[in-house]
Design a protein around this motif. Structure first.
Motif, mmCIF file in Angstrom:
data_model
loop_
_atom_site.group_PDB
_atom_site.id
_atom_site.type_symbol
_atom_site.label_atom_id
_atom_site.label_comp_id
_atom_site.label_asym_id
_atom_site.label_seq_id
_atom_site.Cartn_x
_atom_site.Cartn_y
_atom_site.Cartn_z
ATOM 1 N N GLU A 188 39.255 34.073 40.797
ATOM 2 C CA GLU A 188 38.174 35.058 40.652
ATOM 3 C C GLU A 188 38.514 36.078 39.566
ATOM 4 O OE1 GLU A 188 36.572 35.197 45.278
ATOM 5 O OE2 GLU A 188 38.264 36.460 44.678
ATOM 6 N N LEU A 189 39.783 36.486 39.541
ATOM 7 C CA LEU A 189 40.246 37.444 38.542
ATOM 8 C C LEU A 189 40.144 36.845 37.134
ATOM 9 C CD1 LEU A 189 41.360 40.292 38.299
ATOM 10 C CD2 LEU A 189 43.658 39.365 38.617
ATOM 11 N N GLN A 190 40.499 35.578 37.005
ATOM 12 C CA GLN A 190 40.416 34.874 35.727
ATOM 13 C C GLN A 190 38.967 34.857 35.225
ATOM 14 O OE1 GLN A 190 41.371 30.686 35.964
ATOM 15 N NE2 GLN A 190 42.084 30.651 33.839
ATOM 16 N N LYS A 191 38.025 34.526 36.108
ATOM 17 C CA LYS A 191 36.609 34.495 35.741
ATOM 18 C C LYS A 191 36.112 35.882 35.337
ATOM 19 C CE LYS A 191 35.235 30.537 38.547
ATOM 20 N NZ LYS A 191 34.515 30.084 39.733
ATOM 21 N N LYS A 192 36.554 36.900 36.080
ATOM 22 C CA LYS A 192 36.123 38.268 35.782
ATOM 23 C C LYS A 192 36.650 38.722 34.415
ATOM 24 C CE LYS A 192 35.541 42.808 37.610
ATOM 25 N NZ LYS A 192 34.801 43.373 38.671
ATOM 26 N N VAL A 193 37.909 38.405 34.115
ATOM 27 C CA VAL A 193 38.478 38.760 32.810
ATOM 28 C C VAL A 193 37.691 38.061 31.703
ATOM 29 C CG1 VAL A 193 40.498 38.516 31.303
ATOM 30 C CG2 VAL A 193 40.797 39.281 33.669
ATOM 31 N N HIS A 194 37.479 36.768 31.863
ATOM 32 C CA HIS A 194 36.765 35.974 30.867
ATOM 33 C C HIS A 194 35.363 36.556 30.615
ATOM 34 C CE1 HIS A 194 36.095 32.253 28.605
ATOM 35 N NE2 HIS A 194 34.888 32.211 29.148
ATOM 36 N N HIS A 195 34.639 36.826 31.683
ATOM 37 C CA HIS A 195 33.285 37.382 31.579
ATOM 38 C C HIS A 195 33.308 38.766 30.922
ATOM 39 C CE1 HIS A 195 29.189 38.497 32.616
ATOM 40 N NE2 HIS A 195 29.673 39.618 33.118
ATOM 41 N N THR A 196 34.251 39.601 31.319
ATOM 42 C CA THR A 196 34.317 40.967 30.804
ATOM 43 C C THR A 196 34.670 40.986 29.321
ATOM 44 O OG1 THR A 196 34.971 41.730 33.012
ATOM 45 C CG2 THR A 196 35.293 43.262 31.204
ATOM 46 N N GLY A 233 45.981 48.592 41.173
ATOM 47 C CA GLY A 233 46.492 47.228 41.293
ATOM 48 C C GLY A 233 48.007 47.247 41.228
ATOM 49 N N ASN A 234 48.578 46.086 40.953
ATOM 50 C CA ASN A 234 50.035 46.004 40.851
ATOM 51 C C ASN A 234 50.434 45.352 39.537
ATOM 52 O OD1 ASN A 234 50.208 43.059 41.215
ATOM 53 N ND2 ASN A 234 49.499 43.500 43.297
ATOM 54 N N LEU A 235 51.712 45.433 39.206
ATOM 55 C CA LEU A 235 52.192 44.933 37.921
ATOM 56 C C LEU A 235 51.929 43.444 37.733
ATOM 57 C CD1 LEU A 235 55.541 46.876 37.434
ATOM 58 C CD2 LEU A 235 53.351 47.260 36.301
ATOM 59 N N GLY A 236 52.034 42.662 38.803
ATOM 60 C CA GLY A 236 51.751 41.235 38.725
ATOM 61 C C GLY A 236 50.306 40.981 38.319
ATOM 62 N N GLN A 237 49.419 41.757 38.881
ATOM 63 C CA GLN A 237 47.995 41.629 38.562
ATOM 64 C C GLN A 237 47.719 42.050 37.109
ATOM 65 O OE1 GLN A 237 45.097 44.310 40.512
ATOM 66 N NE2 GLN A 237 44.245 42.449 41.420
ATOM 67 N N PHE A 238 48.328 43.160 36.664
ATOM 68 C CA PHE A 238 48.127 43.621 35.283
ATOM 69 C C PHE A 238 48.647 42.583 34.303
ATOM 70 C CE2 PHE A 238 49.135 48.021 37.213
ATOM 71 C CZ PHE A 238 47.915 48.077 37.832
ATOM 72 N N SER A 239 49.785 42.003 34.618
ATOM 73 C CA SER A 239 50.384 40.976 33.759
ATOM 74 C C SER A 239 49.457 39.768 33.658
ATOM 75 C CB SER A 239 51.744 40.575 34.323
ATOM 76 O OG SER A 239 52.312 39.556 33.560
ATOM 77 N N PHE A 240 48.894 39.347 34.791
ATOM 78 C CA PHE A 240 47.963 38.215 34.811
ATOM 79 C C PHE A 240 46.704 38.535 33.997
ATOM 80 C CE2 PHE A 240 44.462 35.764 36.662
ATOM 81 C CZ PHE A 240 44.966 34.479 36.503
ATOM 82 N N ILE A 241 46.170 39.734 34.167
ATOM 83 C CA ILE A 241 44.973 40.148 33.431
ATOM 84 C C ILE A 241 45.252 40.124 31.932
ATOM 85 C CG2 ILE A 241 43.480 42.141 32.893
ATOM 86 C CD1 ILE A 241 43.631 42.834 35.935
ATOM 87 N N MET A 242 46.406 40.647 31.522
ATOM 88 C CA MET A 242 46.748 40.677 30.103
ATOM 89 C C MET A 242 46.923 39.266 29.547
ATOM 90 S SD MET A 242 46.642 43.752 29.009
ATOM 91 C CE MET A 242 47.548 43.624 27.483
ATOM 92 N N LYS A 243 47.532 38.383 30.314
ATOM 93 C CA LYS A 243 47.716 36.994 29.887
ATOM 94 C C LYS A 243 46.355 36.320 29.697
ATOM 95 C CE LYS A 243 49.108 32.830 31.956
ATOM 96 N NZ LYS A 243 49.261 32.337 33.261
ATOM 97 N N GLU A 244 45.456 36.511 30.641
ATOM 98 C CA GLU A 244 44.115 35.928 30.553
ATOM 99 C C GLU A 244 43.308 36.555 29.416
ATOM 100 O OE1 GLU A 244 42.876 33.228 32.081
ATOM 101 O OE2 GLU A 244 44.904 33.037 32.895
ATOM 102 N N PHE A 245 43.515 37.831 29.187
ATOM 103 C CA PHE A 245 42.846 38.535 28.090
ATOM 104 C C PHE A 245 43.235 37.900 26.752
ATOM 105 C CE2 PHE A 245 43.233 42.230 25.063
ATOM 106 C CZ PHE A 245 41.885 42.378 24.816
ATOM 107 N N ARG A 246 44.527 37.712 26.528
ATOM 108 C CA ARG A 246 44.989 37.110 25.271
ATOM 109 C C ARG A 246 44.525 35.663 25.146
ATOM 110 N NH1 ARG A 246 49.434 39.935 27.041
ATOM 111 N NH2 ARG A 246 50.556 38.046 27.626
ATOM 112 N N LYS A 247 44.536 34.935 26.259
ATOM 113 C CA LYS A 247 44.083 33.533 26.265
ATOM 114 C C LYS A 247 42.603 33.448 25.882
ATOM 115 C CE LYS A 247 43.374 29.759 29.528
ATOM 116 N NZ LYS A 247 43.412 29.426 30.942
ATOM 117 N N THR A 248 41.792 34.300 26.468
ATOM 118 C CA THR A 248 40.353 34.311 26.182
ATOM 119 C C THR A 248 40.107 34.691 24.723
ATOM 120 O OG1 THR A 248 39.872 34.909 28.478
ATOM 121 C CG2 THR A 248 38.118 35.286 26.874
ATOM 122 N N ALA A 249 40.860 35.653 24.214
ATOM 123 C CA ALA A 249 40.721 36.070 22.814
ATOM 124 C C ALA A 249 41.048 34.911 21.870
ATOM 125 C CB ALA A 249 41.618 37.266 22.527
#
Length: 136
Positions: free
Chosen positions: A5-13, A58-74
């Motif tokens: 769900e977090l991956q989809k939200k990052v991608h959409h955002t 949130g927590n550091l694990g979540q921020f790290s995942f969000i940043m990874k997905e952000f760069r991947k989507t970019a």
């Protein structure tokens, strides 16, 4: 929210930010995803908060995942990387703001990098000051 769900939200955002602004930054992403409030960003910008991660929801694990997905989507969108450090606001000398507790160079660099929609080849660049003006 699970990882899928977090991956989809990052991608959409990220898509939404690119459509609205022509670029996406981690800070804008966290604001849009409601991981931080504009008020807390302001507190950080005025150096009342030592580093941004301290006030992110949130927590550091979540921020790290969000940043990874952000760069991947970019990368998937072929966006152009643009690094610019964030500087403090207010009176006196401006200083570079920290995002992470560790202050690790690579982590700070990722947080300070935004991704820009590349110009379309062959399309004339419109001066933003002239938008909406009849150009003859």
């Amino acid at each position: 929210m699970n990882r899928q769900e977090l991956q989809k939200k990052v991608h959409h955002t990220v898509h939404q930010l690119i459509w609205e602004k022509g670029y996406a930054s981690p800070l804008d992403l966290f604001l849009k995803m409601e991981k931080i409030s504009p008020k807390l960003v302001e507190e950080w910008r005025f150096r009342r908060v030592p580093y941004l991660e301290r006030v992110l929801h949130g927590n550091l694990g979540q921020f790290s995942f969000i940043m990874k997905e952000f760069r991947k989507t970019a990368r998937e969108l072929n966006l152009k990387e643009s690094y610019k450090p964030y500087m403090s606001w207010g009176k006196g000398a401006k200083s570079q703001l920290r995002f992470s507790k560790s202050g690790d160079y690579q982590v700070e660099r990722h947080y300070s990098t935004r991704y820009v929609k590349p110009p379309i080849p062959g399309q004339a660049q419109l001066n933003p000051a002239l938008e909406g003006v009849n150009q003859e």
